[in-house]
Design a protein around this motif. Sequence first.
Motif: not given
Length: 344
Positions: A48-72
Amino acid sequence: MMTDTRPFQVPAYLNASTPAEYRGMKRDHVRLLTLDSVTGESHHHLFYQLDSILREGDLLVLNNSRTLPAVLKGRKREQPIEIRLSRKVTDHEWEALVVGNYTVGEKIYLPGELTATVIGTGNESPLVILSFSKSGLKLYDVIYQYGEPLYYEYIKTPWPLEMYQTVYASVPGSVEMPSAGRAISYGLLHKLKQKGVNIAYLQLHAGLSYYGNDRWPNPTNHVEAFCIPEETAELVNETKRNNGRVIAVGTTVVRALETAVTNEGIVEAQEGSTRLYIQKGYPLRAVDGLLTGFHEPEASHLDLLTAFVDEDILMKTYEEVLSAGYLWHEFGDMNLILPMGEKR
């Protein structure tokens, strides 16, 4: 792969088998080790301290793929059989791992009046191509109604699907959680934005990373679908122009962005599939830093990390986190690899 040079082993007690929320803590209170990819200097934090490590102007790129219940789970005649989805091929066909005996052309009977037929081999052994009797949303309805989350041997409890989702996941498609973002909370995203850290999203639908019985995907031919929106491409390019740092949340984001970047360092919005294999010496053009978990010596994800930091430094750091009791896997602790000095 360079696993022969990696003699470390992860002891079983460091396998995180329980989500942070079930260990009496918030998901963003796992541990975080920062590693300066230039100097090799490391520091211990809470996530939760990540905001104190990164700087203004940094870009965090997230993968918003959602997990499927992939076992049938189904049957072939009277024999139980298990399907582990890996990658969507068409609206009714998936590449998958079938656990149990099967023959090409024979039907597998599944819940929800669904059948699957093995119609051929997959991109690599032991994967096959399955043709389902339903397609599109009807197929997804059955998957969500009857499927179970995929979990490996170190997980002892069948946790609910929501434990395998990031808080920002929105586009269904991954069969394994893009786990580097699991520790991110809404509160932390808010603090990062207040600090002036920009947030962007893409999708890379994660396939199976382990086939069981000490079988791993061939990293030089591992196909995964991705999509980089125009807005994300523009934010990456703008950050580069402004001398900011582009930080990928997960190896999936690195694969997507480095697939879509030109030789001139411009990321282009695009949708498609990638086979990109990143290892030591790979010339990273889009990404400056990586937020990730800790990886087993056999995993090709670890090869990718050596594109960011010298392998000797990485192995020394892994010795440090093993001694310090950091936890492995999707419910475990985190590692930020980043040049901590000012960009020139």
